[in-house]
Structures are given as C-alpha cells and as structure tokens.
Scaffold this motif. Structure first.
Motif, mmCIF file in Angstrom:
data_model
loop_
_atom_site.group_PDB
_atom_site.id
_atom_site.type_symbol
_atom_site.label_atom_id
_atom_site.label_comp_id
_atom_site.label_asym_id
_atom_site.label_seq_id
_atom_site.Cartn_x
_atom_site.Cartn_y
_atom_site.Cartn_z
ATOM 1 N N LYS A 21 0.772 -1.230 0.000
ATOM 2 C CA LYS A 21 0.000 0.000 0.000
ATOM 3 C C LYS A 21 0.808 1.287 0.000
ATOM 4 N N LEU A 22 2.115 1.245 0.013
ATOM 5 C CA LEU A 22 2.873 2.488 0.012
ATOM 6 C C LEU A 22 2.663 3.215 -1.309
ATOM 7 N N ARG A 56 4.852 10.575 2.602
ATOM 8 C CA ARG A 56 5.806 10.510 3.702
ATOM 9 C C ARG A 56 5.361 9.430 4.677
ATOM 10 N N TYR A 57 6.346 8.662 5.176
ATOM 11 C CA TYR A 57 6.096 7.585 6.116
ATOM 12 C C TYR A 57 7.047 7.721 7.300
ATOM 13 N N TYR A 58 6.670 7.103 8.409
ATOM 14 C CA TYR A 58 7.407 7.213 9.656
ATOM 15 C C TYR A 58 7.763 5.814 10.132
ATOM 16 N N TRP A 59 8.957 5.680 10.746
ATOM 17 C CA TRP A 59 9.381 4.376 11.203
ATOM 18 C C TRP A 59 10.108 4.476 12.531
ATOM 19 N N ARG A 60 10.099 3.359 13.246
ATOM 20 C CA ARG A 60 10.815 3.239 14.507
ATOM 21 C C ARG A 60 11.165 1.777 14.724
ATOM 22 N N VAL A 61 12.127 1.545 15.579
ATOM 23 C CA VAL A 61 12.570 0.184 15.892
ATOM 24 C C VAL A 61 12.805 0.067 17.394
ATOM 25 N N LYS A 90 10.411 9.491 2.544
ATOM 26 C CA LYS A 90 9.426 9.835 1.523
ATOM 27 C C LYS A 90 9.729 9.029 0.270
ATOM 28 N N LEU A 91 8.709 8.379 -0.265
ATOM 29 C CA LEU A 91 8.852 7.704 -1.552
ATOM 30 C C LEU A 91 8.611 8.746 -2.626
ATOM 31 N N ASP A 92 9.653 9.116 -3.331
ATOM 32 C CA ASP A 92 9.517 10.128 -4.374
ATOM 33 C C ASP A 92 8.822 9.574 -5.602
ATOM 34 N N LYS A 93 9.184 8.368 -5.991
ATOM 35 C CA LYS A 93 8.658 7.826 -7.237
ATOM 36 C C LYS A 93 8.696 6.304 -7.184
#
Length: 85
Positions: free
Chosen positions: A34-35, A40-45, A63-66
C-alpha cells in the motif's frame, strides 16, 4: 520495526509491524502493498533479547519520491527512490 503513515503508531496506521526481526535490514515489496509515491512515512525500531524489550527508538521519516514498475520477460521489477530525512 514499525512503519506508519502517521507519527502516531496505532494498528490502523501501520504498514509494517515486525516484532521479531533477527537482522538489521528489511525488504518490503512496494508494488504488492500500500505504500504510495510522493508520500511521507514514519518508522521506529526497538531491540529485544530473551530477557527484556527496549523502549522504541526516536521516530524517523522517509518519503517515496517515485515508484516505477518495469516489465520484462522474466519478472516484474519495482524501482523506488526513497528520501530519508
């Protein structure tokens, strides 16, 4: 590892929720999931061992530009550009 489309990590916003990773890398098949481009997406570990679980890391973003799909006779290939920052 958790990846969300919001800075609040709740089940409804999680794209990835992998509590038991054993390596320091992760491959996510963008084309099958689904991306979206230009989002813009956020992540943590957090780390864990057999005795304890650490606190979550700071929240980072990318951020996935393309996203482009390329077809050939052998397989589908997805190429993405990610801006982490």
């Amino acid at each position: 590892l958790q990846v969300s489309n919001e800075q609040i990590f709740i089940p409804q916003t999680l794209f990835i929720d992998e509590p038991n990773l054993t390596t320091n890398s992760y491959v996510y098949e963008v084309a099958k999931n689904k991306l979206k481009s230009d989002s813009r997406y956020y992540w943590r570990v957090r780390a864990s061992n057999s005795d304890e679980v650490a606190q979550w890391s700071d929240i980072y973003q990318f951020k996935l530009d393309k996203i482009e799909s390329v077809r050939n006779n052998y397989s589908d290939i997805t190429i993405s550009t990610i801006d982490i920052g």
